[in-house]
Design an enzyme around this catalytic site. Structure first.
Site, PDB file in Angstrom:
ATOM      1  N   ILE A  30       3.381   2.351   0.489  1.00 49.90           N
ATOM      2  CA  ILE A  30       3.624   3.769   0.320  1.00 49.90           C
ATOM      3  C   ILE A  30       4.266   3.827  -0.983  1.00 49.90           C
ATOM      4  CG2 ILE A  30       5.830   2.978   1.553  1.00 49.90           C
ATOM      5  CD1 ILE A  30       6.086   5.873   2.689  1.00 49.90           C
ATOM      6  N   CYS A  31       4.259   5.144  -1.433  1.00 53.36           N
ATOM      7  CA  CYS A  31       5.205   5.733  -2.644  1.00 53.36           C
ATOM      8  C   CYS A  31       4.505   4.893  -3.905  1.00 53.36           C
ATOM      9  CB  CYS A  31       6.615   5.159  -2.457  1.00 53.36           C
ATOM     10  SG  CYS A  31       7.562   6.218  -3.566  1.00 53.36           S
ATOM     11  N   ALA A  32       5.323   4.309  -4.582  1.00 56.00           N
ATOM     12  CA  ALA A  32       4.745   3.417  -5.880  1.00 56.00           C
ATOM     13  C   ALA A  32       3.864   2.252  -5.775  1.00 56.00           C
ATOM     14  CB  ALA A  32       6.310   2.991  -6.554  1.00 56.00           C
ATOM     15  N   SER A  81       0.588   6.062   1.564  1.00 58.65           N
ATOM     16  CA  SER A  81       1.286   7.199   1.772  1.00 58.65           C
ATOM     17  C   SER A  81       2.161   7.563   0.975  1.00 58.65           C
ATOM     18  CB  SER A  81       2.389   6.981   3.137  1.00 58.65           C
ATOM     19  OG  SER A  81       2.966   8.200   3.495  1.00 58.65           O
TER      20      SER A  81
END
Length: 425
Positions: A344-346, A392
């Site tokens: 998720i994210c980075a 995500s």
């Protein structure tokens, strides 16, 4: 000279925009002081989201344990709910003489009862309220702690639905995700944690600051609605018995994402192993410098078999994951065996992409980093599943991400039941 000044001004504006896109909010004047008390059995998502979001607004957040053990690392260890171990910044007993702009109580049981029973905390909150200070609570804490102390008398308030009956007759119950009445802010549960924290930001700093902080979180446009996900090339995620899940963590990992994954998957019945990729079990997360204790070192976890490996984001943490050869090898073996893995994210952009783990698959990532993906076609989606890969976007999509994993491991019925338990829908 004028051209140089103009160039510097443009750079300053661009740098500020970059900081804001990564969740850094500039604070004007002295930082507001916030106390987040915690105890054994505290709900970790609620504690982390409150600390994280307020820190993003520029507040100086202190996470303090109500335990009466002597100071020192051992005395500051908090065994929160679902096996999550945190190290607090200090003890409530040592902060009685200090002034705060906000005192916000996370929920969870028996965490809320432990907060209620802390006489120093009760005294602090009452004195704080008498002086017109802002205070709040979420989940079980409004009914178990604030109402018990008489802090909601004559006010509208909400709490976790099964605790509404514990409100005394002098509290006006409201079935709402977040309720603000005078200086009291209350909310319903883990799935409303970010909304609760943003309401606190608005009360402390105003609507403009709240909107500034909310942007990089990518919260849901419709709170309470059934979660959605984008699934391509659907395959069954097979497990032989209880799902075994590895969640690596590093200094700089995003605490809301990490704790949401751990909390939700353990609630669902998975055996979640939290493994440190650092030199010790205690890691310092990205935003608040939340101190999280891992279950074991990655070297030990690497000897085990996992049905799923899933990474939280946070740029510093993702970069550490990407440079940890043992973790990258585990991810590659997982992918080669057609076993599920995700990020998720980075982490999709900084771990999976550079190591070829997105090749031939669709994915999403934190929007300011989405340009690093070779295939950007699904970057607008909040959660994307492509065969054995799940990705995500951001802290505001972490619960959807975790629920989508529950959906794949345990089925839709279980996921929907979990979403309702979390007050996510």
């Amino acid at each position: 000279m004028a051209a140089a000044s103009s160039s510097l001004a443009r750079r300053a504006v661009s740098w500020r925009r970059l900081l804001l896109s990564r969740g850094f909010a500039a604070a004007a004047g002295p930082a507001k002081r916030v106390l987040v008390p915690v105890a054994a059995g505290t709900e970790p998502i609620e504690a982390a989201a409150t600390a994280d979001v307020l820190n993003r607004a520029g507040a100086r957040v202190t996470v303090a344990t109500v335990a009466s053990a002597p100071a020192g690392d051992e005395g500051l260890l908090v065994e929160a709910a679902y096996g999550v171990k945190l190290v607090a910044d200090g003890r409530v007993a040592d902060l009685e003489a200090e002034a705060f702009d906000l005192i916000a109580l996370p929920g969870g049981m028996p965490g809320s009862a432990h907060l209620r029973d802390c006489k120093v905390l009760e005294k602090m909150v009452k004195k704080h309220a008498e002086n017109g200070g802002l205070y709040g609570a979420i989940c079980a804490a409004p009914a178990v702690a604030l109402a018990d102390w008489g802090m909601l008398k004559g006010l509208k308030a909400t709490c976790y639905p099964s605790f509404v009956e514990k409100f005394p007759a002098d509290v006006i119950p409201v079935n709402s995700r977040v309720v603000v009445d005078r200086n009291a802010v209350t909310s319903q549960g883990p799935g409303t944690s970010i909304e609760f924290a943003l309401a606190l930001v608005e009360q402390l700093y105003g609507k403009e600051k709240m909107e500034e902080v909310a942007g990089p979180l990518y919260i849901r446009p419709q709170h309470g609605a059934e979660y959605t996900l984008e699934e391509l090339n659907s395959v069954e995620w097979k497990c032989s018995g209880t799902p075994q899940v590895l969640v690596p963590v590093a200094n700089g990992s995003e605490e809301v994402e990490a704790l949401t994954i751990i909390d939700v998957l353990r609630r669902a019945g998975s055996n979640v192993i939290v493994a440190s990729v650092e030199d010790n079990l205690q890691i310092v997360t990205r935003r608040h410098k939340f101190n999280l204790i891992a279950d074991m070192m990655l070297d030990e976890a690497a000897k085990m078999e996992f049905d799923l490996i899933v990474m939280p984001g946070g740029l510093q943490g993702a970069e550490k994951f990407a440079s940890t050869e043992k973790l990258v090898d585990l991810l590659k073996k997982q992918a080669e065996s057609n076993k599920p893995y995700g990020a998720i994210c980075a982490s999709p952009a900084h771990v999976l992409e550079p190591h070829g783990l997105l090749k031939g698959k669709k994915a999403t990532a934190f929007p300011p980093m989405a340009h690093l993906l070779t295939d950007k076609s699904q970057c607008e989606d909040r959660v994307v599943i492509d065969r054995n890969l799940i990705t995500s976007k951001a802290p505001g999509t972490a619960t959807e991400f975790a629920l989508a994993i529950v959906d794949k491991l345990f089925g839709r019925e279980k996921a929907v039941s979990m979403a309702k338990q979390l007050i996510f829908m």
